[in-house]
Write a protein that holds these residues in place. Structure first.
Motif, PDB file in Angstrom:
ATOM      1  N   VAL A   1       0.710  -0.976  -0.344  1.00 31.27           N
ATOM      2  CA  VAL A   1       0.177  -0.034   0.154  1.00 31.27           C
ATOM      3  C   VAL A   1       0.923   1.095  -0.008  1.00 31.27           C
ATOM      4  O   VAL A   1       1.450   1.707   0.575  1.00 31.27           O
ATOM      5  CB  VAL A   1      -0.429   0.010   1.291  1.00 31.27           C
ATOM      6  CG1 VAL A   1      -1.696   1.219   1.359  1.00 31.27           C
ATOM      7  CG2 VAL A   1      -1.717  -0.993   1.189  1.00 31.27           C
ATOM      8  N   ARG A   2       0.628   2.029  -0.906  1.00 37.62           N
ATOM      9  CA  ARG A   2       1.368   3.114  -1.261  1.00 37.62           C
ATOM     10  C   ARG A   2       1.230   4.325  -0.063  1.00 37.62           C
ATOM     11  O   ARG A   2       0.206   5.441  -0.235  1.00 37.62           O
ATOM     12  CB  ARG A   2       1.500   3.665  -2.691  1.00 37.62           C
ATOM     13  CG  ARG A   2       2.088   2.885  -3.686  1.00 37.62           C
ATOM     14  CD  ARG A   2       2.336   3.401  -4.998  1.00 37.62           C
ATOM     15  NE  ARG A   2       3.041   4.732  -5.842  1.00 37.62           N
ATOM     16  CZ  ARG A   2       2.891   6.041  -5.199  1.00 37.62           C
ATOM     17  NH1 ARG A   2       1.610   6.172  -4.930  1.00 37.62           N
ATOM     18  NH2 ARG A   2       3.480   6.952  -4.966  1.00 37.62           N
ATOM     19  N   CYS A   3       1.713   5.058   0.778  1.00 35.00           N
ATOM     20  CA  CYS A   3       1.519   5.795   1.623  1.00 35.00           C
ATOM     21  C   CYS A   3       2.370   6.536   1.866  1.00 35.00           C
ATOM     22  O   CYS A   3       2.613   6.859   1.557  1.00 35.00           O
ATOM     23  CB  CYS A   3       1.484   4.814   3.131  1.00 35.00           C
ATOM     24  SG  CYS A   3       0.508   3.015   3.493  1.00 35.00           S
ATOM     25  N   ALA A   4       0.767   8.526   1.804  1.00 31.37           N
ATOM     26  CA  ALA A   4       1.986   9.857   2.539  1.00 31.37           C
ATOM     27  C   ALA A   4       1.127  10.652   3.812  1.00 31.37           C
ATOM     28  O   ALA A   4       0.066   9.473   3.500  1.00 31.37           O
ATOM     29  CB  ALA A   4       1.404   9.972   0.839  1.00 31.37           C
ATOM     30  N   VAL A   5       2.321  11.046   3.909  1.00 31.66           N
ATOM     31  CA  VAL A   5       1.316  12.177   4.944  1.00 31.66           C
ATOM     32  C   VAL A   5       1.787  13.157   4.222  1.00 31.66           C
ATOM     33  O   VAL A   5       2.623  13.750   4.303  1.00 31.66           O
ATOM     34  CB  VAL A   5       3.450  10.895   6.187  1.00 31.66           C
ATOM     35  CG1 VAL A   5       2.464  12.453   7.219  1.00 31.66           C
ATOM     36  CG2 VAL A   5       2.404   9.847   6.209  1.00 31.66           C
ATOM     37  N   ILE A   6       0.721  13.896   5.215  1.00 31.58           N
ATOM     38  CA  ILE A   6       0.248  15.702   5.535  1.00 31.58           C
ATOM     39  C   ILE A   6       0.613  16.134   6.346  1.00 31.58           C
ATOM     40  O   ILE A   6       0.111  15.842   7.298  1.00 31.58           O
ATOM     41  CB  ILE A   6      -0.763  15.596   4.631  1.00 31.58           C
ATOM     42  CG1 ILE A   6      -0.822  15.525   3.072  1.00 31.58           C
ATOM     43  CG2 ILE A   6      -1.135  17.093   4.572  1.00 31.58           C
ATOM     44  CD1 ILE A   6      -2.247  15.745   2.665  1.00 31.58           C
ATOM     45  N   GLY A   7       1.019  16.914   6.825  1.00 39.44           N
ATOM     46  CA  GLY A   7       2.023  16.899   7.781  1.00 39.44           C
ATOM     47  C   GLY A   7       2.811  16.263   9.092  1.00 39.44           C
ATOM     48  O   GLY A   7       2.313  15.352   9.446  1.00 39.44           O
ATOM     49  N   LEU A   8       3.977  16.880   9.326  1.00 36.79           N
ATOM     50  CA  LEU A   8       5.060  16.177   9.987  1.00 36.79           C
ATOM     51  C   LEU A   8       5.668  16.556  11.564  1.00 36.79           C
ATOM     52  O   LEU A   8       6.571  16.333  12.045  1.00 36.79           O
ATOM     53  CB  LEU A   8       5.986  16.499   8.340  1.00 36.79           C
ATOM     54  CG  LEU A   8       6.066  15.667   6.966  1.00 36.79           C
ATOM     55  CD1 LEU A   8       7.537  16.661   6.600  1.00 36.79           C
ATOM     56  CD2 LEU A   8       5.851  14.129   8.026  1.00 36.79           C
ATOM     57  N   GLY A   9       4.675  17.274  11.910  1.00 37.16           N
ATOM     58  CA  GLY A   9       4.613  17.501  13.245  1.00 37.16           C
ATOM     59  C   GLY A   9       4.564  15.910  14.056  1.00 37.16           C
ATOM     60  O   GLY A   9       5.279  14.946  14.423  1.00 37.16           O
TER      61      GLY A   9
ATOM     62  N   VAL B   1      -3.541  12.244   7.928  1.00 34.74           N
ATOM     63  CA  VAL B   1      -3.947  13.727   7.525  1.00 34.74           C
ATOM     64  C   VAL B   1      -3.071  13.799   9.076  1.00 34.74           C
ATOM     65  O   VAL B   1      -3.860  13.343   9.836  1.00 34.74           O
ATOM     66  CB  VAL B   1      -5.841  14.018   7.666  1.00 34.74           C
ATOM     67  CG1 VAL B   1      -6.003  15.765   7.722  1.00 34.74           C
ATOM     68  CG2 VAL B   1      -5.535  13.669   5.679  1.00 34.74           C
ATOM     69  N   ALA B   2      -2.656  14.576   8.747  1.00 35.88           N
ATOM     70  CA  ALA B   2      -1.843  14.981  11.020  1.00 35.88           C
ATOM     71  C   ALA B   2      -1.732  16.559  10.865  1.00 35.88           C
ATOM     72  O   ALA B   2      -0.520  16.866  10.775  1.00 35.88           O
ATOM     73  CB  ALA B   2      -0.946  13.896  10.815  1.00 35.88           C
ATOM     74  N   LEU B   3      -2.665  16.995  11.119  1.00 33.93           N
ATOM     75  CA  LEU B   3      -2.929  18.694  10.519  1.00 33.93           C
ATOM     76  C   LEU B   3      -3.166  18.883  12.314  1.00 33.93           C
ATOM     77  O   LEU B   3      -4.103  18.099  12.295  1.00 33.93           O
ATOM     78  CB  LEU B   3      -2.996  19.501   9.723  1.00 33.93           C
ATOM     79  CG  LEU B   3      -2.389  19.048   8.253  1.00 33.93           C
ATOM     80  CD1 LEU B   3      -3.880  19.098   7.183  1.00 33.93           C
ATOM     81  CD2 LEU B   3      -1.117  19.823   8.212  1.00 33.93           C
TER      82      LEU B   3
ATOM     83  N   LYS C   1      -6.686  12.330  15.812  1.00 28.97           N
ATOM     84  CA  LYS C   1      -8.230  12.519  16.504  1.00 28.97           C
ATOM     85  C   LYS C   1      -7.807  13.999  15.916  1.00 28.97           C
ATOM     86  O   LYS C   1      -6.571  14.704  16.510  1.00 28.97           O
ATOM     87  CB  LYS C   1      -8.162  11.976  17.257  1.00 28.97           C
ATOM     88  CG  LYS C   1      -6.105  11.728  18.227  1.00 28.97           C
ATOM     89  CD  LYS C   1      -6.283  13.060  19.317  1.00 28.97           C
ATOM     90  CE  LYS C   1      -4.595  13.363  19.841  1.00 28.97           C
ATOM     91  NZ  LYS C   1      -4.713  14.880  20.194  1.00 28.97           N
ATOM     92  N   PRO C   2      -8.822  14.953  16.681  1.00 27.63           N
ATOM     93  CA  PRO C   2      -9.777  14.453  16.465  1.00 27.63           C
ATOM     94  C   PRO C   2     -10.640  14.738  15.824  1.00 27.63           C
ATOM     95  O   PRO C   2     -10.009  14.926  14.614  1.00 27.63           O
ATOM     96  CB  PRO C   2     -10.940  15.399  17.335  1.00 27.63           C
ATOM     97  CG  PRO C   2     -10.546  17.002  17.244  1.00 27.63           C
ATOM     98  CD  PRO C   2      -8.465  15.934  17.207  1.00 27.63           C
ATOM     99  N   MET C   3     -11.504  13.927  15.563  1.00 28.67           N
ATOM    100  CA  MET C   3     -12.139  13.152  13.495  1.00 28.67           C
ATOM    101  C   MET C   3     -12.089  14.930  13.042  1.00 28.67           C
ATOM    102  O   MET C   3     -11.236  15.546  11.804  1.00 28.67           O
ATOM    103  CB  MET C   3     -13.168  12.312  13.825  1.00 28.67           C
ATOM    104  CG  MET C   3     -13.633  12.542  12.311  1.00 28.67           C
ATOM    105  SD  MET C   3     -15.387  11.579  12.441  1.00 28.67           S
ATOM    106  CE  MET C   3     -15.536  11.526  10.805  1.00 28.67           C
TER     107      MET C   3
ATOM    108  N   ALA D   1     -10.148  28.218  17.212  1.00 27.98           N
ATOM    109  CA  ALA D   1     -11.451  28.853  16.365  1.00 27.98           C
ATOM    110  C   ALA D   1      -9.682  27.516  15.152  1.00 27.98           C
ATOM    111  O   ALA D   1     -10.443  27.619  14.587  1.00 27.98           O
ATOM    112  CB  ALA D   1     -10.051  29.787  15.413  1.00 27.98           C
ATOM    113  N   MET D   2      -8.918  27.339  16.341  1.00 31.17           N
ATOM    114  CA  MET D   2      -8.005  26.609  15.296  1.00 31.17           C
ATOM    115  C   MET D   2      -7.795  25.075  15.988  1.00 31.17           C
ATOM    116  O   MET D   2      -7.622  23.925  15.208  1.00 31.17           O
ATOM    117  CB  MET D   2      -6.075  26.094  15.375  1.00 31.17           C
ATOM    118  CG  MET D   2      -6.046  28.326  14.340  1.00 31.17           C
ATOM    119  SD  MET D   2      -4.319  28.500  14.383  1.00 31.17           S
ATOM    120  CE  MET D   2      -4.451  26.666  12.830  1.00 31.17           C
TER     121      MET D   2
END
Length: 348
Positions: A5-13, A71-73, A96-98, A170-171
């Motif tokens: 499975v080709r995996c990508a990550v958005i957000g590197l915190g 998605v880790a933003l 999390k949270p969703m 707000a964020m």
């Protein structure tokens, strides 16, 4: 699906953990990463190749066409970015949270269903060996009929950096309740079984954090402690307490206790660490019995490997959209209750 499975990550915190998790999974290939910070990207250039490091995740989705995206933003970006990935044809593991609220979370779930993509929510505390062992006992009927639970995660001085997005409603959507509470609320409901929350009553306080932020001349408008009471459709109940800071002995205290007619199960951390143990308490033939559950030393999938397997085998992930929605309904209700001073009914 036979190939990796080709995996990508958005957000590197927080996403660093996702990237490492995919690297450690034999059925996954980390094919690309995306982040706005070039310094974070530089750490991964030698791993995935400079050409697979992106500051524009739209471009990454178009060029790389990953099977699965993490998605880790910041919380406010969970829903819009997840929707973008689903519409691009990718399965998604969202931190999390969703989402920021139930409406956003419902749209995520509906879109995943419409696009026939898997959507996982990283409810990672389900994947601790102690939690898996406790869940096995609960599913085997150890508790009898579960009727009450207590769950807490409190810190002595564990505030996020003042001035960052964690302390801006707000964020972030809120403070420790939406940050830490997600895990302990989900864990308690998971062990209670197929319960549906029907009402909540909550309170929130900001007595310590806002004063600290003011001294640093930093913006902070979230709670630093939240507590609540939840009723479920089967009559069971849950009491919770979540905080980023307060005067207590332990630096970090986590405990989820689920009580049933035949026994009690406990998931807690040891000595303020992130090492967890599971305990049981029961009575057999008039004798009171207590002990520590035996945990598997191998065979337990991480949340990342579980999501990869869900994609490969076309099954639902252990933490799916309905689980995320159930927690989100509780969070939304507790924040509304804290704001109005009244009990809030949950109708969904």
């Amino acid at each position: 699906m036979s190939s990796k499975v080709r995996c990508a990550v958005i957000g590197l915190g927080m996403g660093r953990n996702h990237a490492k998790g995919y690297q450690e999974c034999p059925d996954a290939e980390l094919c690309a990463v995306a982040d706005l910070d070039p310094n974070r990207l530089a750490e991964w250039a030698s791993t995935v190749g400079q050409e697979h490091c992106y500051t524009d995740h739209f471009k990454m989705l178009k060029v790389e066409k990953p099977d699965l995206v993490s998605v880790a933003l910041p919380n406010c970006l969970h829903a819009p970015t997840t929707l973008e990935c689903l519409k691009a044809g990718a399965h998604v593991l969202c931190e999390k949270p969703m989402a920021m609220n139930v409406a956003q979370a419902q749209r995520m779930a509906d879109t995943a269903r419409k696009k026939r993509r898997k959507l996982g929510i990283n409810l990672s505390y389900r994947f601790t060996p102690a939690a898996r062992a406790l869940k096995d006992l609960a599913d085997d009927g150890f508790l009898g009929t579960p009727y009450h639970a207590l769950t807490r995660w409190t810190r002595r001085d564990g505030f996020p950096k003042f001035g960052g997005w964690f302390g801006l409603k707000a964020m972030s959507g809120g403070g420790p309740l939406i940050d830490l509470g997600v895990h302990r609320i989900d864990l308690a409901m998971w062990l209670l079984g197929k319960v549906r929350p029907v009402s909540v009553s909550g309170a929130a306080h900001e007595r310590i954090a806002q004063a600290k932020a003011k001294k640093q001349k930093a913006k902070f408008d979230c709670e630093d402690l939240a507590c609540g009471f939840i009723r479920f459709d089967n009559g069971a109940s849950l009491v919770l307490e979540i905080s980023w800071g307060g005067h207590q002995g332990d630096a970090e205290s986590m405990n989820t206790t689920v009580m049933g007619t035949a026994g009690t199960l406990v998931h807690r951390n040891e000595n303020g660490t992130y090492q967890f143990v599971g305990e049981f308490h029961t009575e057999r033939n008039g004798q009171k019995l207590s002990g520590t559950v035996q945990v598997s030393k191998s065979g337990n999938l991480s949340s990342y490997a579980d999501m990869v397997e869900a994609v490969r085998k076309n099954r639902e992930p252990l933490g799916g959209p309905e689980d995320g929605l159930r927690v989100q309904r509780v969070l939304d209700g507790l924040y509304r209750s804290a704001a109005t001073g009244r009990e809030v009914r949950i109708t969904a």
